[in-house]
Design a protein around this motif. Structure first.
Motif, PDB file in Angstrom:
ATOM      1  N   ASP B 177       0.836  -1.212   0.000  1.00  0.00           N
ATOM      2  CA  ASP B 177       0.000   0.000   0.000  1.00  0.00           C
ATOM      3  C   ASP B 177       0.856   1.241   0.000  1.00  0.00           C
ATOM      4  O   ASP B 177       0.611   2.195  -0.754  1.00  0.00           O
ATOM      5  N   LEU B 178       1.876   1.234   0.855  1.00  0.00           N
ATOM      6  CA  LEU B 178       2.743   2.410   0.956  1.00  0.00           C
ATOM      7  C   LEU B 178       3.541   2.608  -0.323  1.00  0.00           C
ATOM      8  O   LEU B 178       3.733   3.730  -0.776  1.00  0.00           O
ATOM      9  N   ALA B 181       1.185   4.052  -2.823  1.00  0.00           N
ATOM     10  CA  ALA B 181       0.924   5.461  -2.523  1.00  0.00           C
ATOM     11  C   ALA B 181       2.117   6.296  -2.927  1.00  0.00           C
ATOM     12  O   ALA B 181       1.983   7.382  -3.498  1.00  0.00           O
ATOM     13  N   THR B 182       3.316   5.796  -2.679  1.00  0.00           N
ATOM     14  CA  THR B 182       4.539   6.528  -3.038  1.00  0.00           C
ATOM     15  C   THR B 182       4.622   6.691  -4.540  1.00  0.00           C
ATOM     16  O   THR B 182       4.953   7.766  -5.041  1.00  0.00           O
ATOM     17  N   THR B 184       2.155   6.701  -6.689  1.00  0.00           N
ATOM     18  CA  THR B 184       1.122   7.643  -7.121  1.00  0.00           C
ATOM     19  C   THR B 184       1.587   9.074  -6.866  1.00  0.00           C
ATOM     20  O   THR B 184       1.462   9.940  -7.727  1.00  0.00           O
ATOM     21  N   ASN B 185       2.147   9.317  -5.704  1.00  0.00           N
ATOM     22  CA  ASN B 185       2.617  10.664  -5.381  1.00  0.00           C
ATOM     23  C   ASN B 185       3.700  11.092  -6.350  1.00  0.00           C
ATOM     24  O   ASN B 185       3.745  12.246  -6.796  1.00  0.00           O
TER      25      ASN B 185
END
Lengths: 334, 202
Positions: B177-178, B181-182, B184-185
């Motif tokens: 997940d992290l 998210a990274t 995507t950012n």
């Protein structure tokens, strides 16, 4: 026959090296032919890397200087220190170092490391005792050699006196015999001196051994008490009582805990567990005497009996119906 | 102000090799490092030398800016270095898996993101994993057998193995997940319409 799931379940302990011989062989054999479990092994290795993370050294240094570490949740960090003995020990070392910084009077002596596994306290005495033993052995050997020489000389002297050589003049024999007797006397004197030295060394060795024994006993002898804490019971005797008001004890000093007994004495005896934050009993005693006059239980915690963390002391009443929890007390150790 | 001047003068003298300044700082180093002596006794002299080199490097680069006293600054550097050394010395070695890798001629599959994980990412994963999982895995990493862990935790061995597996899955899911998210950012940051962040010089 071990199932696939059981073998898969053993993979983490294959990695930490604690499976016994048969189990290890079975798991390895299974891995050789199971792609899914090989992936499990790789995933387990990654999970181990995740769970083996520790706060950075900078965070521990900040804590030691009473600062809030940057970028780390303080609550999480405190929780980590409760379950990670190595980080708790490292923080304690950093705190000790800071105390040296603050008190400029302390100038710890730096000992030079040596390969032997002996503790420094023992090393000096052992070396001295060994030296004394060796000196004694050398002296004894010298005495022995001198004794042999003296014996040999005496035998020679006896042979010369009893059977003077034929044809020798009486005057010449007497002078030679006198010289030989003088030599024997000198040797005898030397023997007595060496014997005396050996006796002195033996006495010193005995004294050193006595001191070594005293030091061995001193390890288990009573020690002065660092502090005394008077504890009140928690209201909730069930695990999970918040330790907000728990006294904080220093792991490095001994402490006597006076546990106030609030409940009426209805049991024939009492037992006690000390339980850590995870609910694990780290110490237990089947009999805990109660001081009826003062309604107290007394527990002595030697220095470093408990590592840093939160603990609950649970007292149980014992008797015909088994163990019944009656009191619990919260402490913190740092 | 006087203290800052004295400290700067001490730094200058130390870097110049002034015997008195070197002796003073050496004494501080030995005192600051003393609590670590027992853990690092086997390489004590090398440790002190490493610390001296690190301090010389930092002072030479002007890293001491007088925000604290020189003594405090040095004390903290010593502690930082010693803690790194204690951790390096105590690093646990997992079972050599070459035997498994050689078993059928093929290598073990790599974890999804490779062997060298970003420490910051791993720490963020750990922060999100439930405490009971962390406690359980800490025992495992410490080298307890499953029997010992089962006794300590008061659960059956089968239950322990299942929980360990679930904790592993939680940790890996959080990591994914992290990582997602990274990514995507990063993609959003690199999009043409997104404002660019100016990297500040430190």
């Amino acid at each position: 026959m071990v199932s696939h799931d059981d073998l898969r379940g053993m993979i983490p302990w294959l990695l930490n090296g604690t499976l016994d011989g048969d189990e290890r062989r079975q798991v390895l054999e299974h891995l050789a032919g199971c792609a899914a479990c090989k992936q499990d092994l790789a995933d387990t290795r990654l999970a181990a890397e995740i769970f083996d993370q520790h706060p950075p050294a900078a965070a521990l240094v900040a804590l030691a200087w009473d600062e809030t570490p940057e970028g780390i949740d303080p609550g999480f960090l405190a929780g980590h220190l409760e379950i990670c003995a190595s980080c708790a020990a490292e923080l304690e070392m950093a705190r000790m170092s800071r105390r040296f910084e603050e008190d400029g009077r302390i100038a710890p002596l730096v000992r030079r490391p040596k390969p032997a596994a002996d503790t420094p306290v023992w090393r000096g005495w052992k070396a001295a005792a060994l030296a004394a033993s060796l000196a004694g052995a050398v002296a004894a050997n010298g005495w022995f050699q001198a004794s042999r020489l003296a014996g040999s000389l005496e035998r020679k002297l006896a042979g010369q006196v009893e059977a003077p050589a034929a044809g020798a003049t009486p005057g010449a024999e007497t002078a030679e015999a006198a010289r030989a007797r003088q030599l024997a006397a000198e040797l005898d004197q030397k023997l007595r001196e060496v014997e005396g030295q050996a006796a002195t060394l033996r006495a010193q060795e005995k004294e050193l051994r006595g001191r070594l024994d005293e030091m061995a006993q001193a390890r288990t002898a009573p020690q002065p008490v660092g502090r005394i804490e008077n504890l009140q019971p928690l209201g909730d005797v069930v695990r999970g009582g918040e330790a907000g008001g728990a006294p904080t004890l220093a792991a490095r000093t001994s402490t006597v805990l006076l546990l106030d007994a609030a409940h009426a004495e209805t049991h024939s005896g009492h037992a006690v567990d000390i339980v850590d934050a995870a609910g694990r009993a780290v110490w237990s005693a089947a009999e805990l005497p109660r001081d009826g006059k003062n309604s107290l239980y007394v527990l002595s915690l030697p220095a470093r009996a408990l590592s840093a963390g939160s603990y609950t002391i649970r007292v149980y009443g014992t008797g015909g119906t088994g163990r019944e929890p009656v009191e619990s007390y919260a402490i913190r150790v740092d | 102000m006087a203290r800052e001047t004295d400290d700067q003068e001490m730094v200058t003298r130390f870097l110049r090799g002034d015997a008195e300044a070197v002796g003073t700082l050496d004494g501080w180093i030995a005192s600051a490092a003393w609590p670590y002596q027992r853990r690092l006794a086997h390489r004590w002299d090398d440790l002190l030398q490493d610390v001296r080199l690190e301090i010389t490097r930092l002072l030479g680069q002007g890293k001491f800016r007088g925000e604290s006293s020189l003594r405090t600054y040095l004390w903290r550097v010593v502690n930082h270095t010693c803690l790194d050394q204690v951790r390096a010395a105590g690093k646990r070695q997992w079972t050599d898996l070459e035997e498994i890798e050689r078993g059928d001629g093929g290598l073990l599959p790599e974890p999804a993101a490779g062997r060298h994980e970003d420490r910051d990412l791993l720490w963020r994963v750990l922060e999100r994993v439930p405490r009971d999982c962390r406690e359980m895995w800490r025992m495992l990493i410490a080298g307890l057998s499953y029997r010992e862990m089962s006794e300590r935790l008061g659960v059956a061995e089968g239950t322990l193995r299942v929980r360990t597996l679930r904790c592993r899955e939680k940790a890996l899911a959080l990591r994914s997940d992290l990582l997602g998210a990274t990514s995507t950012n990063r993609r959003n940051a690199e999009a043409p319409s997104a404002p660019k962040r100016v990297k500040e010089a430190i």
